[in-house]
Design an enzyme around this catalytic site. Structure first.
Site, PDB file in Angstrom:
ATOM      1  N   HIS A  72       0.833  -1.206   0.000  1.00 32.59           N
ATOM      2  CA  HIS A  72       0.000   0.000   0.000  1.00 32.59           C
ATOM      3  C   HIS A  72       0.865   1.251   0.000  1.00 32.59           C
ATOM      4  O   HIS A  72       0.405   2.321   0.381  1.00 32.59           O
ATOM      5  CB  HIS A  72      -0.945   0.005   1.201  1.00 32.59           C
ATOM      6  CG  HIS A  72      -2.005  -1.034   1.091  1.00 32.59           C
ATOM      7  ND1 HIS A  72      -2.074  -2.122   1.917  1.00 32.59           N
ATOM      8  CD2 HIS A  72      -3.023  -1.173   0.212  1.00 32.59           C
ATOM      9  CE1 HIS A  72      -3.099  -2.872   1.567  1.00 32.59           C
ATOM     10  NE2 HIS A  72      -3.682  -2.324   0.540  1.00 32.59           N
ATOM     11  N   CYS A 109       5.421  15.372  -5.600  1.00 30.66           N
ATOM     12  CA  CYS A 109       4.570  16.330  -6.292  1.00 30.66           C
ATOM     13  C   CYS A 109       3.956  15.644  -7.509  1.00 30.66           C
ATOM     14  O   CYS A 109       4.657  14.994  -8.282  1.00 30.66           O
ATOM     15  CB  CYS A 109       5.382  17.551  -6.727  1.00 30.66           C
ATOM     16  SG  CYS A 109       4.367  18.777  -7.593  1.00 30.66           S
ATOM     17  N   CYS A 141       5.332  18.041 -10.619  1.00 24.71           N
ATOM     18  CA  CYS A 141       6.766  18.115 -10.931  1.00 24.71           C
ATOM     19  C   CYS A 141       7.391  16.727 -10.782  1.00 24.71           C
ATOM     20  O   CYS A 141       7.480  16.209  -9.675  1.00 24.71           O
ATOM     21  CB  CYS A 141       7.482  19.062  -9.972  1.00 24.71           C
ATOM     22  SG  CYS A 141       6.755  20.709  -9.895  1.00 24.71           S
ATOM     23  N   CYS A 182       5.045  21.419  -2.416  1.00 24.56           N
ATOM     24  CA  CYS A 182       6.167  21.189  -3.319  1.00 24.56           C
ATOM     25  C   CYS A 182       7.106  22.395  -3.264  1.00 24.56           C
ATOM     26  O   CYS A 182       6.673  23.530  -3.443  1.00 24.56           O
ATOM     27  CB  CYS A 182       5.638  20.999  -4.738  1.00 24.56           C
ATOM     28  SG  CYS A 182       6.951  20.901  -5.983  1.00 24.56           S
ATOM     29  N   CYS A 205       6.899  24.013  -7.127  1.00 27.14           N
ATOM     30  CA  CYS A 205       5.712  24.670  -7.698  1.00 27.14           C
ATOM     31  C   CYS A 205       4.695  25.125  -6.657  1.00 27.14           C
ATOM     32  O   CYS A 205       3.764  25.849  -6.987  1.00 27.14           O
ATOM     33  CB  CYS A 205       5.038  23.763  -8.719  1.00 27.14           C
ATOM     34  SG  CYS A 205       4.104  22.400  -7.972  1.00 27.14           S
ATOM     35  N   THR A 214      -4.762  -6.963  11.687  1.00 22.96           N
ATOM     36  CA  THR A 214      -5.594  -6.775  10.500  1.00 22.96           C
ATOM     37  C   THR A 214      -6.865  -7.601  10.618  1.00 22.96           C
ATOM     38  O   THR A 214      -6.850  -8.708  11.155  1.00 22.96           O
ATOM     39  CB  THR A 214      -4.839  -7.161   9.208  1.00 22.96           C
ATOM     40  OG1 THR A 214      -5.767  -7.128   8.114  1.00 22.96           O
ATOM     41  CG2 THR A 214      -4.204  -8.535   9.287  1.00 22.96           C
ATOM     42  N   SER A 215      -7.939  -7.049  10.107  1.00 21.99           N
ATOM     43  CA  SER A 215      -9.216  -7.764  10.122  1.00 21.99           C
ATOM     44  C   SER A 215      -9.271  -8.840   9.048  1.00 21.99           C
ATOM     45  O   SER A 215     -10.173  -9.661   9.037  1.00 21.99           O
ATOM     46  CB  SER A 215     -10.354  -6.769   9.903  1.00 21.99           C
ATOM     47  OG  SER A 215     -10.212  -6.174   8.614  1.00 21.99           O
ATOM     48  N   ASN A 217      -4.574 -10.215  16.899  1.00 22.05           N
ATOM     49  CA  ASN A 217      -5.631  -9.234  16.669  1.00 22.05           C
ATOM     50  C   ASN A 217      -6.655  -9.362  17.788  1.00 22.05           C
ATOM     51  O   ASN A 217      -6.988 -10.469  18.193  1.00 22.05           O
ATOM     52  CB  ASN A 217      -6.310  -9.505  15.313  1.00 22.05           C
ATOM     53  CG  ASN A 217      -7.151  -8.344  14.851  1.00 22.05           C
ATOM     54  OD1 ASN A 217      -7.705  -7.601  15.658  1.00 22.05           O
ATOM     55  ND2 ASN A 217      -7.262  -8.177  13.558  1.00 22.05           N
ATOM     56  N   LEU A 273      -1.501  -7.207  20.745  1.00 18.35           N
ATOM     57  CA  LEU A 273      -0.268  -6.966  19.987  1.00 18.35           C
ATOM     58  C   LEU A 273       0.860  -6.474  20.899  1.00 18.35           C
ATOM     59  O   LEU A 273       1.993  -6.926  20.784  1.00 18.35           O
ATOM     60  CB  LEU A 273      -0.557  -5.941  18.881  1.00 18.35           C
ATOM     61  CG  LEU A 273       0.471  -5.729  17.800  1.00 18.35           C
ATOM     62  CD1 LEU A 273       0.739  -7.006  17.034  1.00 18.35           C
ATOM     63  CD2 LEU A 273      -0.003  -4.652  16.840  1.00 18.35           C
TER      64      LEU A 273
END
Ligand SMILES: [Zn+2]
Length: 135
Positions: A5, A13, A16, A38, A41, A79-80, A104, A121
């Site tokens: 992910h 940017c 740019c 940025c 810019c 995590t589910s 979990n 955890l």
């Protein structure tokens, strides 16, 4: 580590090409209640994470599947296991003969197939630190 992910460690940017800012630089702006901008810019920078509706990085996803299939043991932390394709990684490990350990405080669809299941955890990592004398 394969970050399917993306990662907030880099912000870039969208206008740019080649402009990249570290997490620390972006976080410094946010701490001052400013948007990370940025330096070239002035547009808002985007963290290099995959937002809802964006495609996952295909190479990272392929590598994650390959490594999941090779794993003898996968730790499934916090995590589910309901958001795919990430939720399918433990299934690749199980199908290839590996084992999974789930940590979990909620139930997951793979609890019944886990070799071990822990609720807390923090407790698990405190025990690992004690066992392996990590400071
Ligand atoms: Zn720019």
């Amino acid at each position: 580590m394969i970050e399917i992910h993306g990662s907030p460690s880099i912000h870039y940017c969208l206008r740019c090409s080649g402009v990249r800012v570290s997490f620390e630089e972006a976080a410094a702006a946010v701490r001052e209640e400013k948007m990370p901008l940025c330096p070239k810019c002035g547009k808002v920078l985007k963290p290099a994470i995959t937002f809802f509706g964006e495609s996952l990085p295909i190479d990272a996803l392929k590598n994650a599947v390959t490594e999941s299939q090779k794993a003898d043991l996968m730790l499934v932390l916090g995590t589910s296991l309901t958001v795919y394709p990430a939720a399918s990684m433990p299934e690749y490990t199980l199908r290839s003969g590996g084992k999974i350990v789930i940590v979990n405080n909620m139930s997951t669809p793979l609890d019944g197939r886990a070799a071990l299941h822990f609720d807390d955890l923090g407790e698990v990592f405190e025990e690992l630190k004690r066992q392996f004398q990590i400071t």
